[in-house]
Motif scaffolding. Structure first.
Motif, mmCIF file in Angstrom:
data_model
loop_
_atom_site.group_PDB
_atom_site.id
_atom_site.type_symbol
_atom_site.label_atom_id
_atom_site.label_comp_id
_atom_site.label_asym_id
_atom_site.label_seq_id
_atom_site.Cartn_x
_atom_site.Cartn_y
_atom_site.Cartn_z
ATOM 1 N N MET A 234 -12.797 -28.405 14.809
ATOM 2 C CA MET A 234 -12.395 -27.175 14.209
ATOM 3 C C MET A 234 -12.974 -25.917 13.893
ATOM 4 O O MET A 234 -12.667 -24.696 14.166
ATOM 5 C CB MET A 234 -11.526 -27.575 12.676
ATOM 6 N N PHE A 235 -14.323 -26.153 13.543
ATOM 7 C CA PHE A 235 -15.237 -24.821 13.492
ATOM 8 C C PHE A 235 -15.734 -24.676 14.972
ATOM 9 O O PHE A 235 -15.764 -23.303 15.513
ATOM 10 C CB PHE A 235 -16.372 -24.986 12.492
ATOM 11 N N GLY A 236 -16.390 -25.380 15.653
ATOM 12 C CA GLY A 236 -17.025 -25.069 16.919
ATOM 13 C C GLY A 236 -16.233 -24.534 17.978
ATOM 14 O O GLY A 236 -16.277 -23.562 18.368
ATOM 15 N N TYR A 237 -14.991 -25.191 18.299
ATOM 16 C CA TYR A 237 -14.168 -24.893 19.369
ATOM 17 C C TYR A 237 -13.001 -23.560 18.904
ATOM 18 O O TYR A 237 -12.986 -22.515 19.816
ATOM 19 C CB TYR A 237 -13.142 -25.941 19.749
ATOM 20 N N ALA A 238 -12.853 -23.611 17.623
ATOM 21 C CA ALA A 238 -12.123 -22.402 17.127
ATOM 22 C C ALA A 238 -13.217 -21.011 17.447
ATOM 23 O O ALA A 238 -12.840 -20.043 17.873
ATOM 24 C CB ALA A 238 -11.644 -22.658 15.795
#
Length: 305
Positions: A234-238
């Protein structure tokens, strides 16, 4: 009429400092994540582990965020490429076929795959200094690949290389979608990651292994699944997709060359992986490529001014 801000951002070869810090946070999460994957695989079969990661990313997220205004085909392609292609294969490889530190390095072939696909599909060009930066990074990869030991097998290398190609394909799909808020995009894309991973887990790993993995999973294992969902997905790829939507791939993707530094460092400290001189030399080559790619244009601009 003044040029839109997004247009100016897309045209500049420089990565703003705040965007650089965001990218650095992403690669730190991705690098140390290989230790987290190692922890999760101690109890969960690899495909089931990947399926749970994306299931928890999709639910309850799809009820909290509206579907991005992009074609369903984009969401499906992104979900399958990142979920099944990248992480399904990566988890299988790390389940006894490749060490976490080496996996964190080989997966960075996505840098070169992404830039190559971007040049092929959108006409982006690589500037000479970026070519030098990529060459230095590639030299670092070659050093490590020529010093693999018994913990790395040809099957493991092949699986991670295909995973890297899948990651690159996901990057290109995300850029083509032209969304500005990547969190809903990642969440809805995960809706297409979980079903094929669960299907492959039942077909290849079997119900007995799935049941044994879930029953035997302890608190650190479920914490690893949660970190995969919140931190890495959720954080990394967003955040990564957000950067790719605003900058050329050749500017953003070299940051990912830092992932092996975090990956090998975390594997050495937390898992006791050895850190011989050749690994340090390879890390220096990778860092040199990053310095050239990110700092040279700033130096040139300052000198011209």
């Amino acid at each position: 009429m003044a040029e839109p801000l997004e247009g100016r951002i897309m045209d500049t070869p420089l990565l703003p400092f705040r965007h650089f810090l965001l990218g650095l946070a992403v690669v730190a999460v991705w690098g140390t994540n290989f230790v987290v994957i190692h922890q999760g695989l101690a109890h969960l079969p690899p495909l089931l582990f990947a399926a749970l990661r994306f299931l928890f990313a999709a639910l309850p997220g799809i009820f909290l965020f509206p579907r991005p205004r992009v074609p369903w085909s984009h969401l499906a392609a992104y979900g399958v490429l990142i979920g099944t292609g990248q992480f399904g294969l990566l988890f299988i490889a790390m389940n006894g076929h490749i060490s976490p530190g080496i996996a964190s390095l080989v997966i960075q072939m996505q840098v070169f795959f992404t830039i190559g696909l971007a040049m092929r599909l959108s006409g982006e060009t690589v500037r000479p200094y970026q070519g030098v930066a990529l060459a230095l990074g590639l030299a670092g990869l070659v050093v490590i690949l020529t010093h693999t030991d018994g913990s790395t097998t040809p099957l493991g290398l092949g699986l991670v290389l295909v995973a890297a190609l899948s990651w690159a394909g996901g990057n290109i799909v995300a850029r083509a979608s032209r969304v500005t808020d990547m969190l809903p995009y990642v969440i809805w894309g995960s809706l297409f990651s979980a079903p094929p991973l669960f299907a492959l887990s039942f077909a290849l790993e079997g119900w007995d292994a799935i049941r044994a993995g879930i029953v035997g999973a302890d608190v650190p294992t479920w914490a690893a699944v949660l970190w995969q969902t919140v931190g890495n997905t959720m954080f990394g790829y967003a955040a990564w997709g957000w950067l790719l939507s605003r900058h050329p791939a050749a500017v953003v993707t070299p940051l990912a060359l830092l992932v092996p530094l975090f990956g090998m460092g975390a594997s050495t400290v937390l898992l006791g992986e050895s850190l011989p001189f050749w690994k340090i030399a390879a890390a220096l080559l990778v860092m040199s490529g990053l310095v050239v790619g990110l700092l040279y244009p700033r130096w040139r601009k300052a000198r011209t001014a």
